[in-house]
Design an enzyme around this catalytic site. Structure first.
Site, PDB file in Angstrom:
ATOM      1  CB  VAL E  46       6.002  -9.210  -1.678  1.00  0.00           C
ATOM      2  CG1 VAL E  46       5.637 -10.179  -2.790  1.00  0.00           C
ATOM      3  CG2 VAL E  46       6.972  -9.861  -0.697  1.00  0.00           C
ATOM      4  CB  CYS E  47       2.981  -4.822  -2.478  1.00  0.00           C
ATOM      5  SG  CYS E  47       2.481  -5.491  -0.880  1.00  0.00           S
ATOM      6  N   PRO E  48       4.990  -4.464  -4.877  1.00  0.00           N
ATOM      7  CG  PRO E  48       6.995  -3.271  -4.728  1.00  0.00           C
ATOM      8  CD  PRO E  48       5.951  -3.940  -3.897  1.00  0.00           C
TER       9      PRO E  48
END
Lengths: 187, 187, 187, 187, 187, 187, 187, 187, 187, 187
Positions: E46-48
């Site tokens: 999810v981070c990017p």
């Protein structure tokens, strides 16, 4: 670590000496060699023979500059009474310290707490107030004061001749050892 | 209270004895009289003469049923090496205990923490494992093993004759004292 | 965090070096690179081969300005005796520290408390007295002193060339790496 | 006492291995020899050369039954990314453990708390999970994985031949030593 | 009490920003509004998208005088590597802080101790370094950076107009409320 | 670690709901998604607009199976009075919890101890009673209830589709991400 | 609260009594009234007159069934010696307890710690072992044993006639008082 | 150690004396001998006869310069009431101290905590405020004030004739003893 | 000891008074007599009748120089709302203190921790800020403000006439009592 | 939280009641309403008028099933004496508890430690032993026993009619309030 090599702690006490009541403290130990002999109780059985034996060696010890003190948990009053009563103890000329508060006895770790009496300990102390030798025997085994003479002579010799040590069984006038690298593993 | 009158604590160790490596523990002290002699270090100066002196008395001690143990903070490897090297130590037939973990030395309160070495203490132990006599000397003053003979004889006599005590300077075959109310203040 | 990156604590000790007894302290570690090699006990088995191997590399280490110290819980007396006795150890020219009080061994956290002996640890120390590398092996596995040469050369190179680092398997005269943003993920 | 001779504590972690994410725990260390190599950070400078060097020795280590693990405080995601990016790291076939919670790094006492990164420590572990050897280098000094081969061979030899020990610089097929009383002081 | 209304504690860290490694500390937060966005790990899923979404709002935030920082427990080396690798992250122009020692993550109480990773927390900080708003989402739920714009505008409006407050759903240019006795119970 | 990911602790309280006094406990949170919204005080200024805004989204939240609770340190008596008095609050249909003992406010760590009032915190809780998202704003900055809709939808989607995650700015019916090894560094 | 009204604690001791050494414990106090008289030291000054005075009243006390014990920190050996020596003390027929461990003296809180001697305390104890009266004088002030007779008679009268009390100066055969509501304020 | 030989602690109190309420403190004890007599309660049974007996000896005590104080836990109001009511107590001319806070009673360790009343203790105090004699009787046994006369005379004699002590049963004008070495064991 | 006779501790608070929000602190209690009346909650049942009753006596209390304060854990906002809503409370002219942080309620030890509400305590405080009278009733039992008038008159009379006291049921202009020795036991 | 609403702790005491000495304990408070009135001291000034006033209301209190107890730190002996002496107190028919050990006074937290006397506290206790109302006045301000009648009637009414509460100034036969949602804000 045992008391050997440690300085005697502070104390003060009443004592009986040659018909008089005198005061004694740790300060009185400085400047000369001393023997402090603890014993359980005045008017008990083995004790008088040990005090007598120490007295028999007293003049020789004095000639080495050694002062002698006996200590029990009895009062100086009782010391005088025993001195008056007992043929053996009546000869004693050295200082008989009374330690009813048991402070000196505790200082030398020879208090039998259960009985409230001193164990049979002897301590040889050098002129700086440092314990050089100690010996403690169980009840029933008497001491031999003449053995202290050689220990004191050895101690005095070593103090006077820094760098030399007295071997086992050393007696006055015998050879000593001078520690050195070349002695390692060679004796 | 000193160690005299107390039972020796638990320990186990490796030792060198007559060409072999053996294990020794406090259990081995039971059932016979023992002498445990502490000394600072293998390959140092006074020490070998003391070990030799003790060996010279070993057969006589054995005839009294006494077992002998020397202890230092060195390993049993070093004991063997010293035994191989030194003429004096090479004679030793008794058990040489290695105590590199210093547990036994601490047990008898003779560890000089600063140096990590044992003080010169000797302990006489009865067949129940209870210390009957102890003696500690400063460095520089050698011990005299023959003095232990009389103490052990006195201890053995008293153990064998309950109710009697050995007076000062007592030697085998001399009279002992039987404590009694009528002796109070009469010696 | 391990000792690597930390300054060596304070200590002082007696040691044997080339036929003499000398004193050594943490102050002596400053100003040059040092190797301190701990081993369990004099007169034991693997140990002499390790001391000999270190000696075999001693001249080359000296040419790099490195001083070498071996440490065990034995006394300096025993070190001398071992040096006299053992063919392998007899070659040793570096300083053999005696640590019977086990203070240095504890300082480097290599004391086997159960046995009272040092573990087989080697420490490489820079001229500021800071540990740059350490290695500890279990009993039974010998060390290889030649491996220390490359580590010291790498350490000396990096100290002399700030901003460069030595890659794995680096050997003298090989290329080093200069860290930079562009190297990230590119090696 | 250092970690050498102690059993590795409990841990579990995510890891990257040959294109897959796998779980690893201390249980996986049992039954074979292991090398655990800590390094500071993925995508930093010296690190890839050390991982590459370890990989170059991996087949030989595997033939000795040795499993290899690298550990940093990075996640297994980052390990994969680095493996994808870096030519050197891309060759790695052994298990790359991610330890972002720093539990394993603390377990081996190689956490640089200030930086939150692992120190360059290598640990050789036997099939019982007991550390047999350890080595830690300061930043700037690379490791040499081939040196671990000999240590593991020595450890394996000693484990297989109880009662023998490997001398310094020992290499496979060389003679070992069998400890015995007669070896004392004779090497 | 939550962190809202409290001043941010002291920290310092390495960061990656637009092709360079830079240092960042709590001092850098003073004098302008800031957003600090924590996320679990570089190279995770999810981070990017969250970093990209924040970048998409970055120019608008900059026009409001807002500086933006992302933080994870990865190193700045890894940040650069991710920036190089990922299309989404490669767009990022704001400062990517590396917090491998997890000090900043702990400071904002968003450390998942079990995993050693940051929770998905966002903090809006005013020019005095005081937290004005915070939001934390569980894994699996992405954030929406555009929502921060209104909160910052409201915070800036209230700071500029003491005595007025922004009602729910307030948007720039809408009416605010001026608290007064007559408003009590009348809205 | 923040409250996100933790289960809500035990509590019980009186509340006002649609013309009745009811009891509410943590047990009532199980089995459906919940929003708990804290605000400082009844009859104060920003608060009624926030309660009204939440009411405006209430039917939509209910259609998602979400239950809504507002909490302040006021009693349920005061909640009823405010509901009777205020046009905005009078519309509220959800449950208004009175927490004069401040136990629930402390449970969510949003007590301003100095003032004895709750901070403006909103918590989204899943059917297991675990906090999935939280948001806290300083006084002066109003909340926007419609933003909670998307977070709940994302949470519900992820709960229903294990193994998928919602990217930033995700809205219902948009694509989600399925984490996989091949996504690492590729978004 | 003083010792009056409390039971005497446990003790055991050696004592001298009429030419014999006997053992005494707190158990021996049960079943009859007792007087325990502490004094500082055998062979001191005031003490013998007090012991003599107590002896002069001993036959009368015995006719009341009272047993008498004197206690000092001296040993029972010293008691015998004093008894043999002193004309005054030689008359004593009651039990002279030796308390060198000072346990009994501490039990009655009459230890002068500084001197290690007992204070001049007298305690009257009933057949249940409970202290009924106590008196302590400073050094220099002698006691008067005849005063104890009346106290014991009063105690015995009250014990035999429950519900009556002896007024001040009460002597045997005088009227006692029977407490009753009508006496309040009427004497 | 008992209170004998210790200085009385600090106190202050309200008292009734000859138709007036007065204040009394420990300062009032200095410069003359004092008797402090504790008793359980006004309007109880034995108590009035003891107060009356003490009053009967009051003029003789005053002629010796002795001041007298009675103390109970009753207030000075109650003392006056009792003085008004009781024929026996109505004669009292000395100071009746009220100690409802029980501070003085605790100071002399004669508080029966269970009942909240004083035990029947009498304390003789010298002009320096030091306790010279104390006596405590159980309930039911009355005191005899005339006995205090001799103790005070002895105390005064010894204070006036340093170096002399009063033997047992000593009465004014009788011979005293001068301690000396020659008296040891001779009385 | 209760709060009566002790000075009120420090506090500060917001309050509602006659259409305005004002600040109140313990400093405001000095220089005049005060009544502080605690009650559980605004908008609850018994409470408004008690506030109304106190208001009915307010002008008479003011004519005595008494200031009146009511306190509950509600905010000053809620006080205003209740004042606006309730016919009974709407009459109140004295100061209504809001204590949502419960500091004042704790200061007077009337916090029901379980409910978070104040107990029904009333405290009468003199111009030095010292509590002169207090009364606390259980829920369900209303107070009677007119009773406070007499207590304050009695307090004021005694303060103005040192040495006189008001008997039970005392009303203004009735005789008081002047304590004196002759009154003891005569009323 | 004050004592109101808490159960009275355990106690037992001697008391004077109508010409007899009786025992009273907390058990005696169960099964009927009670008033416990503390006052400082018998034979003091305000106190008798308060005891008399309470007696004047005693028959009426008895007709409500209320038992009455007065308590001071005086003994029951003094209570009888005061009852005999004082015209006002002589009328008292209720139980006068003596609390010289101050245990009951402490239990109700009305001990003035400095003076050792009770503060003027009155406690109304319900048949379960729970305090329902308390009142404490400073010295100098008398109490009015008739005020307790109404409080007890209110308490009894509420106990008999669960769900109703007595408003302020409530008197028997007046209307009470039944709490209900519709009363909120409407009184």
């Amino acid at each position: 670590m045992s008391l050997v090599g440690k300085k005697v702690g502070e104390f003060s006490a009443h004592a009986y000496r040659q018909g008089e009541f005198v005061d004694v403290s740790d300060k009185d130990l400085l400047g000369h060699w001393s023997i402090i002999m603890f014993y359980p109780a005045d008017f008990s059985f083995v004790c008088p023979t040990e005090l007598e034996d120490l007295q028999d060696n007293y003049s020789q010890l004095q000639s080495l500059g050694v002062e002698v003190y006996s200590v029990s948990a009895d009062t100086h009053f009782v010391h005088k009474a025993w001195h008056d009563d007992s043929e053996a103890v009546g000869k004693v000329e050295y200082t008989m310290i009374g330690d009813p508060s048991q402070k000196i006895i505790r200082l030398f770790d020879v208090l039998d707490e259960e009985q409230g009496l001193a164990q049979r300990g002897t301590f040889i102390i050098d002129p700086e107030g440092v314990v050089q030798a100690m010996e403690i025997n169980a009840d029933g085994i008497g001491r031999n004061a003449s053995e202290y003479l050689n220990r004191i002579k050895a101690g005095q010799y070593v103090a006077a001749h820094p760098g030399e040590v007295c071997p086992a069984k050393w007696k006055e006038d015998e050879a000593t050892l001078t520690p050195g690298l070349d002695l390692v593993g060679k004796i």
